[in-house]
Design a protein around this motif. Sequence first.
Motif, PDB file in Angstrom:
ATOM      1  N   ASN A 309     -19.460  49.762  32.417  1.00 56.22           N
ATOM      2  CA  ASN A 309     -17.418  50.545  31.787  1.00 56.22           C
ATOM      3  C   ASN A 309     -16.046  49.283  32.208  1.00 56.22           C
ATOM      4  O   ASN A 309     -15.918  49.584  33.322  1.00 56.22           O
ATOM      5  CB  ASN A 309     -17.143  52.288  33.032  1.00 56.22           C
ATOM      6  N   THR A 310     -15.697  49.248  31.351  1.00 53.65           N
ATOM      7  CA  THR A 310     -13.808  48.486  31.684  1.00 53.65           C
ATOM      8  C   THR A 310     -13.074  49.313  30.652  1.00 53.65           C
ATOM      9  O   THR A 310     -13.713  50.121  30.388  1.00 53.65           O
ATOM     10  CB  THR A 310     -14.693  46.869  31.322  1.00 53.65           C
ATOM     11  N   LEU A 311     -11.844  48.551  31.719  1.00 54.22           N
ATOM     12  CA  LEU A 311     -11.082  48.514  30.107  1.00 54.22           C
ATOM     13  C   LEU A 311     -11.157  48.388  28.294  1.00 54.22           C
ATOM     14  O   LEU A 311     -10.449  48.998  28.133  1.00 54.22           O
ATOM     15  CB  LEU A 311      -9.823  48.550  30.905  1.00 54.22           C
ATOM     16  N   GLU A 312     -11.805  47.010  28.811  1.00 54.07           N
ATOM     17  CA  GLU A 312     -12.319  47.221  27.503  1.00 54.07           C
ATOM     18  C   GLU A 312     -13.344  47.873  26.418  1.00 54.07           C
ATOM     19  O   GLU A 312     -12.416  47.862  25.805  1.00 54.07           O
ATOM     20  CB  GLU A 312     -13.213  45.402  27.108  1.00 54.07           C
ATOM     21  N   ASN A 313     -14.486  48.229  27.513  1.00 52.74           N
ATOM     22  CA  ASN A 313     -15.090  48.537  25.927  1.00 52.74           C
ATOM     23  C   ASN A 313     -14.257  50.403  25.967  1.00 52.74           C
ATOM     24  O   ASN A 313     -14.424  50.782  25.095  1.00 52.74           O
ATOM     25  CB  ASN A 313     -15.987  48.640  26.637  1.00 52.74           C
ATOM     26  N   THR A 314     -13.502  50.855  27.026  1.00 48.74           N
ATOM     27  CA  THR A 314     -13.071  51.851  27.406  1.00 48.74           C
ATOM     28  C   THR A 314     -12.164  51.959  25.628  1.00 48.74           C
ATOM     29  O   THR A 314     -11.973  53.421  25.315  1.00 48.74           O
ATOM     30  CB  THR A 314     -12.164  52.165  28.696  1.00 48.74           C
ATOM     31  N   LEU A 315     -11.268  51.031  26.151  1.00 47.12           N
ATOM     32  CA  LEU A 315     -10.395  51.384  24.493  1.00 47.12           C
ATOM     33  C   LEU A 315     -11.434  50.477  23.162  1.00 47.12           C
ATOM     34  O   LEU A 315     -10.703  50.962  22.818  1.00 47.12           O
ATOM     35  CB  LEU A 315      -9.439  49.472  24.644  1.00 47.12           C
ATOM     36  N   GLU A 316     -12.370  50.424  23.595  1.00 47.21           N
ATOM     37  CA  GLU A 316     -13.317  49.693  21.676  1.00 47.21           C
ATOM     38  C   GLU A 316     -13.513  51.205  21.848  1.00 47.21           C
ATOM     39  O   GLU A 316     -13.666  51.924  20.752  1.00 47.21           O
ATOM     40  CB  GLU A 316     -14.162  48.613  22.125  1.00 47.21           C
ATOM     41  N   ALA A 317     -13.865  51.971  22.476  1.00 49.96           N
ATOM     42  CA  ALA A 317     -14.939  53.855  22.913  1.00 49.96           C
ATOM     43  C   ALA A 317     -13.708  54.461  21.731  1.00 49.96           C
ATOM     44  O   ALA A 317     -13.636  54.868  20.943  1.00 49.96           O
ATOM     45  CB  ALA A 317     -15.107  54.272  23.706  1.00 49.96           C
ATOM     46  N   LEU A 318     -12.198  54.225  22.173  1.00 48.56           N
ATOM     47  CA  LEU A 318     -11.039  55.119  21.167  1.00 48.56           C
ATOM     48  C   LEU A 318     -10.670  54.509  20.213  1.00 48.56           C
ATOM     49  O   LEU A 318     -10.505  55.452  19.336  1.00 48.56           O
ATOM     50  CB  LEU A 318      -9.969  54.957  22.616  1.00 48.56           C
ATOM     51  N   ILE A 319     -10.878  53.438  19.865  1.00 54.79           N
ATOM     52  CA  ILE A 319     -10.255  52.796  18.191  1.00 54.79           C
ATOM     53  C   ILE A 319     -11.668  52.816  17.712  1.00 54.79           C
ATOM     54  O   ILE A 319     -11.403  53.488  16.710  1.00 54.79           O
ATOM     55  CB  ILE A 319      -9.765  51.849  18.736  1.00 54.79           C
ATOM     56  N   ASP A 320     -11.883  51.872  18.248  1.00 54.46           N
ATOM     57  CA  ASP A 320     -14.021  51.774  16.454  1.00 54.46           C
ATOM     58  C   ASP A 320     -15.136  51.933  17.648  1.00 54.46           C
ATOM     59  O   ASP A 320     -15.877  50.693  17.663  1.00 54.46           O
ATOM     60  CB  ASP A 320     -13.544  50.677  16.133  1.00 54.46           C
ATOM     61  N   PRO A 321     -15.747  52.794  18.298  1.00 53.41           N
ATOM     62  CA  PRO A 321     -17.289  52.772  18.425  1.00 53.41           C
ATOM     63  C   PRO A 321     -18.028  52.858  18.268  1.00 53.41           C
ATOM     64  O   PRO A 321     -18.555  53.023  16.597  1.00 53.41           O
ATOM     65  CB  PRO A 321     -16.406  54.791  19.652  1.00 53.41           C
ATOM     66  N   HIS A 322     -18.406  51.722  19.195  1.00 52.87           N
ATOM     67  CA  HIS A 322     -19.664  51.692  18.124  1.00 52.87           C
ATOM     68  C   HIS A 322     -21.410  52.189  18.713  1.00 52.87           C
ATOM     69  O   HIS A 322     -20.800  53.525  19.471  1.00 52.87           O
ATOM     70  CB  HIS A 322     -20.757  49.978  19.080  1.00 52.87           C
ATOM     71  N   PRO A 323     -21.962  52.427  17.957  1.00 53.69           N
ATOM     72  CA  PRO A 323     -23.359  53.901  18.199  1.00 53.69           C
ATOM     73  C   PRO A 323     -23.518  54.362  19.265  1.00 53.69           C
ATOM     74  O   PRO A 323     -24.109  55.108  19.735  1.00 53.69           O
ATOM     75  CB  PRO A 323     -24.238  53.588  16.951  1.00 53.69           C
ATOM     76  N   ASP A 324     -24.215  53.284  19.911  1.00 53.19           N
ATOM     77  CA  ASP A 324     -24.777  53.384  21.302  1.00 53.19           C
ATOM     78  C   ASP A 324     -23.379  54.547  22.408  1.00 53.19           C
ATOM     79  O   ASP A 324     -23.667  54.285  23.872  1.00 53.19           O
ATOM     80  CB  ASP A 324     -24.642  52.602  22.242  1.00 53.19           C
ATOM     81  N   GLN A 325     -22.030  53.982  21.956  1.00 56.90           N
ATOM     82  CA  GLN A 325     -20.993  54.706  22.644  1.00 56.90           C
ATOM     83  C   GLN A 325     -20.386  55.706  22.458  1.00 56.90           C
ATOM     84  O   GLN A 325     -19.847  56.508  23.371  1.00 56.90           O
ATOM     85  CB  GLN A 325     -19.589  53.555  22.878  1.00 56.90           C
ATOM     86  N   VAL A 326     -21.195  56.351  21.171  1.00 55.38           N
ATOM     87  CA  VAL A 326     -21.527  58.272  20.885  1.00 55.38           C
ATOM     88  C   VAL A 326     -22.350  59.103  21.668  1.00 55.38           C
ATOM     89  O   VAL A 326     -23.587  58.282  20.419  1.00 55.38           O
ATOM     90  CB  VAL A 326     -21.269  58.051  19.132  1.00 55.38           C
ATOM     91  N   VAL A 327     -22.641  59.763  22.767  1.00 55.06           N
ATOM     92  CA  VAL A 327     -22.945  60.740  22.627  1.00 55.06           C
ATOM     93  C   VAL A 327     -23.872  61.390  21.327  1.00 55.06           C
ATOM     94  O   VAL A 327     -22.801  62.130  21.086  1.00 55.06           O
ATOM     95  CB  VAL A 327     -22.777  60.677  24.208  1.00 55.06           C
ATOM     96  N   GLN A 328     -24.900  61.379  20.651  1.00 56.43           N
ATOM     97  CA  GLN A 328     -25.674  62.363  19.984  1.00 56.43           C
ATOM     98  C   GLN A 328     -26.509  63.311  21.272  1.00 56.43           C
ATOM     99  O   GLN A 328     -27.148  62.827  21.724  1.00 56.43           O
ATOM    100  CB  GLN A 328     -26.263  61.716  18.832  1.00 56.43           C
ATOM    101  N   MET A 329     -26.975  64.337  20.504  1.00 62.29           N
ATOM    102  CA  MET A 329     -27.992  65.146  21.565  1.00 62.29           C
ATOM    103  C   MET A 329     -28.565  66.097  19.863  1.00 62.29           C
ATOM    104  O   MET A 329     -27.643  67.411  19.538  1.00 62.29           O
ATOM    105  CB  MET A 329     -27.341  66.312  22.628  1.00 62.29           C
ATOM    106  N   ASP A 330     -29.775  66.410  20.308  1.00 68.40           N
ATOM    107  CA  ASP A 330     -30.513  67.793  19.656  1.00 68.40           C
ATOM    108  C   ASP A 330     -30.335  68.813  20.219  1.00 68.40           C
ATOM    109  O   ASP A 330     -30.613  69.043  20.684  1.00 68.40           O
ATOM    110  CB  ASP A 330     -32.203  67.327  19.672  1.00 68.40           C
ATOM    111  N   PRO A 331     -30.000  69.459  19.567  1.00 65.46           N
ATOM    112  CA  PRO A 331     -29.199  70.552  19.738  1.00 65.46           C
ATOM    113  C   PRO A 331     -30.211  72.107  20.513  1.00 65.46           C
ATOM    114  O   PRO A 331     -29.735  72.923  20.895  1.00 65.46           O
ATOM    115  CB  PRO A 331     -29.182  71.685  18.365  1.00 65.46           C
ATOM    116  N   ALA A 332     -31.741  72.035  20.251  1.00 65.77           N
ATOM    117  CA  ALA A 332     -32.878  72.305  20.457  1.00 65.77           C
ATOM    118  C   ALA A 332     -32.358  71.865  21.946  1.00 65.77           C
ATOM    119  O   ALA A 332     -32.714  72.620  23.016  1.00 65.77           O
ATOM    120  CB  ALA A 332     -34.072  72.414  19.864  1.00 65.77           C
ATOM    121  N   LEU A 333     -32.773  70.688  21.789  1.00 64.51           N
ATOM    122  CA  LEU A 333     -32.877  70.258  23.614  1.00 64.51           C
ATOM    123  C   LEU A 333     -32.024  70.312  24.593  1.00 64.51           C
ATOM    124  O   LEU A 333     -31.558  71.114  25.498  1.00 64.51           O
ATOM    125  CB  LEU A 333     -33.032  68.164  23.556  1.00 64.51           C
TER     126      LEU A 333
END
Length: 349
Positions: A309-333
């Motif tokens: 985790n860095t300042l650079e990828n924190t800014l990236e996550a806020l502006i234009d996150p790539h798929p690996d930075q977005v947490v997705q969960m199966d609702p049942a799980l």
Amino acid sequence: MHMLQTLNKEAQLTEEAHRLYGLLKSVSKPEGGQWTYDDCLKAAPYTLAINRFKKEQNAVILAHSYTTPDLVYGVADYRGDSYELALKARDSSADVIVFAGVWFMAETAKILNPSKKVLIPAGHAGCTLADAITGPQVQQLRAEHPGVPALCYINSLAEVKAQCDCCVTSGNVFDIAQKMPGDELIFVPDLLMAQNLEAELKRRGTPKKIIAAGGSCYVHGKYRPEDVQKLRAEHPDIQVVAHPECPIEVCRLCDYMGSTKGMSAYVAGSDAKCYGMLTEFGLVNRLEAEHPDKKFIWPFGICEYMKRNTLENTLEALIDPHPDQVVQMDPALAAAAQKAIDKMFELAQ
């Protein structure tokens, strides 16, 4: 006009660098030396941008104590250990949660906030504990020990939490284990913490047989008794503190064993001036920043997953996150895993 904007920007950067330096000037670097004003000046454009974007998006940034000090003190709204940050995630009114930590922590935030956007700057940053056991393996373990309650350390994946009765952290594991019925207990995935758990329950007069499976933390698991002996030989007045992820023979030699929060509280409440820290370097940095009058000796131990985790990828996550930075969960799980997390909140009160 352009020159005025440039001057204003330079003044802003200078002011931000001074703010950061005031917080970090007592903080050491793993390679040696301390944070300098120039280090803070390099960080300033990122911290200014991140703090601006998080306000615009109604985002909250949670930073684990093991992440880097520029994140912890530069942009985090809340800093702490797994339990503290899980509570903050649960109670947050923000639209976006940015979790500077490792994957299982971001998963936990998503489980507690299924309708919110949860981001992790480091992407799929792993953990040697969380990666040490799977949900099907826990299911098999429970089948081999029918009727035995199962606890999972919070350092586990959602699929593991979904197979357990209750989740625990290093700060509440001993108290919650005491409250579980019966004289046997399944505990995953930390084999070393399981040993400390069994010993502590015996010491408290509530012994239980711990049926353990999994692995160990590659940072805490490497400490040895000779590390404690060396600290005491070189610093006669030292207080040595350790995390319960350390081997039991190490913890028995220390003045205090406890969670990240517990170690911080121990240092804050002690009159000692020198501490041996058998833990990850990020906590050492926090203690240096918050107790500049005290000395901290750190033998070794850096979690490279947390440091992703860095300042650079924190800014990236806020502006234009790539798929690996977005947490997705199966609702049942997520729903199944939440039962174990909610049970922890209930029993930890």
